[in-house]
Design a protein around this motif. Sequence first.
Motif, short mmCIF file in Angstrom:
data_model
loop_
_atom_site.label_atom_id
_atom_site.label_comp_id
_atom_site.label_asym_id
_atom_site.label_seq_id
_atom_site.Cartn_x
_atom_site.Cartn_y
_atom_site.Cartn_z
N GLY A 185 0.79 -1.22 0.00
CA GLY A 185 0.00 0.00 0.00
C GLY A 185 0.82 1.27 0.00
N GLY A 188 0.23 2.73 -3.36
CA GLY A 188 -1.09 2.47 -3.94
C GLY A 188 -1.33 1.02 -4.24
N GLU A 193 -5.84 4.63 -5.42
CA GLU A 193 -4.74 5.04 -4.55
C GLU A 193 -3.54 5.50 -5.37
N ALA A 336 2.48 7.01 1.46
CA ALA A 336 1.28 6.62 2.18
C ALA A 336 1.60 6.00 3.52
N PRO A 365 -9.32 6.25 -1.23
CA PRO A 365 -8.10 6.91 -1.71
C PRO A 365 -7.27 7.50 -0.59
N LEU A 366 -5.95 7.47 -0.77
CA LEU A 366 -5.03 8.09 0.17
C LEU A 366 -4.77 9.50 -0.32
N GLN A 434 -13.33 -0.81 -2.82
CA GLN A 434 -12.96 -0.33 -4.15
C GLN A 434 -13.48 -1.23 -5.27
#
Length: 747
Positions: A185, A188, A193, A336, A365-366, A434
């Motif tokens: 992560g 993304g 992301e 992130a 989303p980040l 998502q």
Amino acid sequence: VAGLVTILLHTLAGWCAYWFIHEVCRDRWAAFCGAVIYQFSALAVLKISQNDMSFAVLIDIPLMLLAIRRLDQSRFARGFLALTAILCHLLIFCFLQKVAYALLLAGFYAITLSWGRRSWRPVLTLAAAGLIAIIAAFPRIYGIMQELKTLQRQITPDFDMQNFAALYHWQNFKAFDVWRWFNDGLFGRFFSEAFALHNNFNITEGMLLFSGMLTPFLILGGLLCWEGCWGGLFRKATAEVRLFYLLIALALGVVASMGVYRVFWELFMRLDFTHTRFIIAALLPQSTLVALIIARLRQTTGPVAISVQMAAGLVLGVAACAGVYYYSGLPESTVAVGLTTSWVDALRIPIRGFSAITQPEGALPLMKGTPVAWMNAAILNRVVLTALIALLLSCLAGWRRSRHYLGAGIAFFIIGFLLADVWSYADLQLNGQQVRGYQPFRNSHSYWPDRGTFLAPRPSEVAGIKRQLEGDAYRVALLSDTRELPLFTAPYIAPTWGLRVVEGYNSGVPTRLAVLPWPNWALGLRTITFGSRQVTEMPWALMGFTNVKYAIRITAPLYRLGPGSDRTAAGWEIVTNPARVTPRVFIPQTVSETASMATARNAFFPSSDSNAGPALDPVTTSLVEASGTLPELEQTGTAEAAFAGDEITLHVTVSGRPKIVVLNELFHPDWHAYAGAREIPIFPANILMRGVLIPAGATEVILRFKPLGRPANLLGTTAVALGLAFLVIGVQRKLGSRLRPAPRVDE
């Protein structure tokens, strides 16, 4: 049924990985852990959700390495046949690029075993089995190579795909993406992301070695201290273990190093495929190394070796996470991790990483400035509970062997953490927010619809649509709003409604179609697509040349055919082509010979303006690329065709001399035409069409698509390969009996 097949394949991958890993580490619990992180890795989760032919490679890889490892004189025939069967399955049924990486892995492994055993048997056996498998799969391999020659992969007309520097820049690889090994992560996990973080790396093909956040720490710890010995990788580790580390380093190098990537680009004949897929060859070595480390912890006699190895991993983990900020030069807003850039917070990253599994359910989303909630309480509770139960079981198991209980306890704690980690990640990838929602494919996410979201049209509805759109006589083009639909709608809409379209999706665009003067926005790397363009922007004259009479606006309800969609063409937005449309089957008034596709293209389209249209009407004047001089023709009469998939039946009026009938269908060299028992020629006509030379007096001609990779040809080559396999076994036994020393007779 497809879902059950997916579950079966995913389970089979885990079992096959277990068999190989257990063969190496000889520890059931460690092998079980390695197999689970193998089948629930980021790459495996992605491929099982895409297509079976890609995922099947993950099933064959451990079986192939296991067969190579077990090769010996006493079981040669069984091992050789098993290895040959696995290689045949890979080459006949699986995605060939990933097969190539799997074969590289097998080759490295066979060389390593041959070196360690001081025997040529593993290398020679793999070579013999590979040669026999290539013979069995020759029709498919040859057919794919020939097909690639008919396709064009071009980003824009002025883009040089042979310029490696330009190609690498366009693919936009970033060296810092290797940090995703520690946490997928980080840059993304899915497209929304990646978009929010402005990370253009291809997350569907790239650094997908992630198998839990603890995995890289364990492997790095073993790199410094193997089996409790500093530098043990070079002093105590076997050649097999060193190879596994080398393959992981090579996989990371393909992503991080432009030079390493170029080696693969040259090795694969300068094809522009994403060679970061080499990750598939490092996944099993990674899982095996984790199992070996856990097996060592379960067998350790005290806390010293454990603490040294774990400390080494933690130190390297701290350095790696700190490097995300300081070495890669990324701004804070694109990382992130939700922490500040101070060294104090950087040192906290591994601590939070061990307790953090994923984002809270529902987090998407980040976005910039939004801190990431690393700790998911529900998942953390499962991890802690699993660890406590594992610790209790290990204490009970070590009651009779008290000197092992500490190492076993830590090993079971690690196993519990890894299993919960990779399972939670897979659950998020496949069941997270998502993949659901009203706009199913927004930001190109994978999408798992509920039952009833997609409804297949009834046969009567399909027949009605085809009748209204004259589907047997003309093609259609598809317009769509890409904000709520996938970029390529044709691969689903066309077969669902039985429509003929000019778009598609392949390894490239057919060259004869790509050379037409399409607008830059329409011609892509793999297909032609019109996307969300307005009706006034469409190259109608060019589309008419390719037999497109109608364009349809595809909406989300129409795509799903669920509630709110109109199942009849009355509610569809249909636009009729205002330009001249070339028929599907016609007899041109005059036929002229042309030297090549390029000269035909210049004759029909002297201008590169896609709106100018063809300078010649093919019905009036057709150009054919004849291999020799055409006979005197009689271009009169009528022609009709019945299309039935890979067979076309032409009915023409009889004439005293030969004539050319043109089919506005894409020319392909594997189409063959027959007038009775006699094969007649098919020429490329009008750049991309087929011109059939009808002999005098003929009234019916049959066209058949006969590629080399047909099942009958594959069965024939497989039978030949099977005979060769038994021949190799017979020769080996004959040589073995001659080389085997005679038994000694005591006097």
